[in-house]
Design a protein around this motif. Structure first.
Motif, PDB file in Angstrom:
ATOM      1  N   ASP A   1       5.444  -9.026 -49.891  1.00  0.00           N
ATOM      2  CA  ASP A   1       6.990  -9.001 -50.583  1.00  0.00           C
ATOM      3  C   ASP A   1       6.492  -9.790 -51.857  1.00  0.00           C
ATOM      4  N   GLU A   2       7.389  -9.898 -52.643  1.00  0.00           N
ATOM      5  CA  GLU A   2       7.084 -10.537 -54.127  1.00  0.00           C
ATOM      6  C   GLU A   2       6.747 -11.735 -53.963  1.00  0.00           C
ATOM      7  N   ASP A   3       7.397 -12.823 -52.997  1.00  0.00           N
ATOM      8  CA  ASP A   3       6.838 -14.163 -52.717  1.00  0.00           C
ATOM      9  C   ASP A   3       5.293 -14.113 -52.458  1.00  0.00           C
ATOM     10  N   LYS A   4       5.146 -13.463 -51.687  1.00  0.00           N
ATOM     11  CA  LYS A   4       3.465 -13.360 -51.077  1.00  0.00           C
ATOM     12  C   LYS A   4       2.731 -12.855 -52.191  1.00  0.00           C
ATOM     13  N   PHE A   5       2.998 -11.810 -52.920  1.00  0.00           N
ATOM     14  CA  PHE A   5       2.411 -11.293 -53.715  1.00  0.00           C
ATOM     15  C   PHE A   5       2.166 -12.277 -54.980  1.00  0.00           C
ATOM     16  N   ASN A   6       3.115 -12.874 -55.335  1.00  0.00           N
ATOM     17  CA  ASN A   6       2.996 -13.887 -56.459  1.00  0.00           C
ATOM     18  C   ASN A   6       2.134 -14.865 -56.204  1.00  0.00           C
ATOM     19  N   PHE A   7       2.284 -15.470 -54.867  1.00  0.00           N
ATOM     20  CA  PHE A   7       1.381 -16.656 -54.433  1.00  0.00           C
ATOM     21  C   PHE A   7      -0.277 -15.974 -54.832  1.00  0.00           C
ATOM     22  N   LEU A   8      -0.557 -14.705 -54.129  1.00  0.00           N
ATOM     23  CA  LEU A   8      -1.878 -14.390 -54.117  1.00  0.00           C
ATOM     24  C   LEU A   8      -2.077 -14.061 -55.623  1.00  0.00           C
ATOM     25  N   TRP A   9      -1.373 -13.650 -56.374  1.00  0.00           N
ATOM     26  CA  TRP A   9      -1.588 -13.460 -57.634  1.00  0.00           C
ATOM     27  C   TRP A   9      -2.315 -14.726 -58.407  1.00  0.00           C
ATOM     28  N   GLU A  10      -2.057 -15.703 -58.049  1.00  0.00           N
ATOM     29  CA  GLU A  10      -2.378 -17.029 -58.678  1.00  0.00           C
ATOM     30  C   GLU A  10      -3.945 -17.124 -58.404  1.00  0.00           C
ATOM     31  N   TYR A  11      -4.413 -16.651 -57.481  1.00  0.00           N
ATOM     32  CA  TYR A  11      -5.928 -16.605 -57.006  1.00  0.00           C
ATOM     33  C   TYR A  11      -6.413 -15.381 -57.482  1.00  0.00           C
ATOM     34  N   ARG A  12      -6.140 -14.508 -58.406  1.00  0.00           N
ATOM     35  CA  ARG A  12      -6.682 -13.296 -58.773  1.00  0.00           C
ATOM     36  C   ARG A  12      -8.162 -13.337 -59.038  1.00  0.00           C
ATOM     37  N   ASN A  13      -8.621 -14.382 -59.758  1.00  0.00           N
ATOM     38  CA  ASN A  13      -9.827 -14.512 -60.216  1.00  0.00           C
ATOM     39  C   ASN A  13     -10.711 -14.803 -59.145  1.00  0.00           C
ATOM     40  N   LYS A  14     -10.488 -15.251 -57.848  1.00  0.00           N
ATOM     41  CA  LYS A  14     -11.235 -15.374 -56.968  1.00  0.00           C
ATOM     42  C   LYS A  14     -11.002 -14.458 -55.908  1.00  0.00           C
ATOM     43  N   LEU A  15      -9.937 -13.919 -55.797  1.00  0.00           N
ATOM     44  CA  LEU A  15      -9.579 -12.965 -54.484  1.00  0.00           C
ATOM     45  C   LEU A  15      -9.526 -11.541 -54.488  1.00  0.00           C
ATOM     46  N   ASP A  16     -10.048 -10.915 -53.668  1.00  0.00           N
ATOM     47  CA  ASP A  16      -9.983  -9.431 -53.687  1.00  0.00           C
ATOM     48  C   ASP A  16      -8.924  -8.990 -52.692  1.00  0.00           C
ATOM     49  N   LEU A  17      -7.655  -8.534 -53.251  1.00  0.00           N
ATOM     50  CA  LEU A  17      -6.711  -8.258 -52.435  1.00  0.00           C
ATOM     51  C   LEU A  17      -6.897  -6.741 -52.010  1.00  0.00           C
ATOM     52  N   ILE A  18      -7.169  -6.247 -50.696  1.00  0.00           N
ATOM     53  CA  ILE A  18      -7.643  -4.924 -50.381  1.00  0.00           C
ATOM     54  C   ILE A  18      -6.546  -4.414 -49.312  1.00  0.00           C
ATOM     55  N   PHE A  19      -5.721  -3.258 -49.850  1.00  0.00           N
ATOM     56  CA  PHE A  19      -4.975  -2.808 -49.302  1.00  0.00           C
ATOM     57  C   PHE A  19      -5.410  -1.116 -48.746  1.00  0.00           C
ATOM     58  N   SER A  20      -5.263  -1.395 -47.255  1.00  0.00           N
ATOM     59  CA  SER A  20      -5.932  -0.243 -46.256  1.00  0.00           C
ATOM     60  C   SER A  20      -4.943   0.745 -46.200  1.00  0.00           C
ATOM     61  N   ASN A  21      -5.289   2.172 -46.382  1.00  0.00           N
ATOM     62  CA  ASN A  21      -4.526   3.149 -46.143  1.00  0.00           C
ATOM     63  C   ASN A  21      -5.581   4.341 -45.639  1.00  0.00           C
ATOM     64  N   GLU A  22      -4.889   5.441 -44.918  1.00  0.00           N
ATOM     65  CA  GLU A  22      -5.856   6.335 -44.054  1.00  0.00           C
ATOM     66  C   GLU A  22      -5.858   7.754 -45.102  1.00  0.00           C
ATOM     67  N   GLY A  23      -4.802   7.719 -46.052  1.00  0.00           N
ATOM     68  CA  GLY A  23      -4.750   8.834 -46.757  1.00  0.00           C
ATOM     69  C   GLY A  23      -3.244   9.294 -46.781  1.00  0.00           C
ATOM     70  N   SER A  24      -3.239  10.455 -46.762  1.00  0.00           N
ATOM     71  CA  SER A  24      -1.748  11.280 -46.613  1.00  0.00           C
ATOM     72  C   SER A  24      -0.866  10.399 -45.863  1.00  0.00           C
ATOM     73  N   GLU A  25       0.373  10.712 -46.020  1.00  0.00           N
ATOM     74  CA  GLU A  25       1.375  10.053 -45.149  1.00  0.00           C
ATOM     75  C   GLU A  25       1.300  10.713 -43.758  1.00  0.00           C
ATOM     76  N   LEU A  26       0.898  11.989 -43.604  1.00  0.00           N
ATOM     77  CA  LEU A  26       0.903  12.325 -42.406  1.00  0.00           C
ATOM     78  C   LEU A  26      -0.245  11.892 -41.624  1.00  0.00           C
ATOM     79  N   ILE A  27      -1.413  11.689 -42.061  1.00  0.00           N
ATOM     80  CA  ILE A  27      -2.456  10.945 -41.493  1.00  0.00           C
ATOM     81  C   ILE A  27      -2.247   9.585 -41.203  1.00  0.00           C
ATOM     82  N   GLN A  28      -1.711   9.140 -42.232  1.00  0.00           N
ATOM     83  CA  GLN A  28      -1.316   7.520 -42.000  1.00  0.00           C
ATOM     84  C   GLN A  28      -0.215   7.185 -40.940  1.00  0.00           C
TER      85      GLN A  28
END
Length: 161
Positions: free
Chosen positions: A107-134
């Protein structure tokens, strides 16, 4: 499955650790067909003391050039209090944090917190691909459709430079 302070240590150079994976929780909001965690109903979460003791251990035993730490799960965002504690803990020996997530709990609060660490943090979103496959292989336990997630994540790129 027994909770461990950290599940793996690799890339050892003269007995010093350069990368560690810390399993914050065994809980997940997905029920992926290929994942044993997604099939379980575990709600186990690493105790804060174990996390802090693990970080102290890593600090004493890290490689002279620092180390990478991956905050792992289940779904690590289910233990966001621990993420906040460790990222804000002043662990200067960590040169790179990594946080893989399915992103559904972002959510926006979590994202904003994590954004503060953007120089040392790789935020990795996982996804399988298409909506059907996911939808077929990584269904949400709450019933959230992949398209709803995609729309939600589109809100965040305004932060990306």
């Amino acid at each position: 499955m027994r909770m461990q302070p950290f599940t793996q240590m690799v890339t050892i150079d003269n007995t010093k650790i350069s990368k560690a994976w810390i399993t914050l929780t065994e809980s997940c909001n997905f029920k992926c067909v290929y994942c044993p965690i997604g099939k379980s109903n575990s709600s186990k979460k690493m105790p804060e003391k174990v996390l802090l003791d693990s970080m102290d251990f890593l600090g004493r035993n890290c490689h002279k050039d620092g180390m990478q730490v991956e905050l792992y799960g289940g779904e690590p965002l289910l233990a966001f209090d621990l993420i906040k504690k460790v990222l804000g803990g002043g662990y200067d020996f960590v040169t790179k944090w990594q946080l893989p997530t399915n992103g559904y709990l972002m959510d926006e609060d979590k994202f904003n917190f994590l954004w503060e660490y953007r120089n040392k943090l790789d935020l990795i979103f996982s996804n399988e691909g298409s909506e059907l496959i996911q939808g077929r292989y990584r269904p949400s336990k709450s019933g959230l459709k992949p398209s709803e997630f995609t729309e939600k994540i589109k809100e965040f790129p305004r932060h990306i430079v």
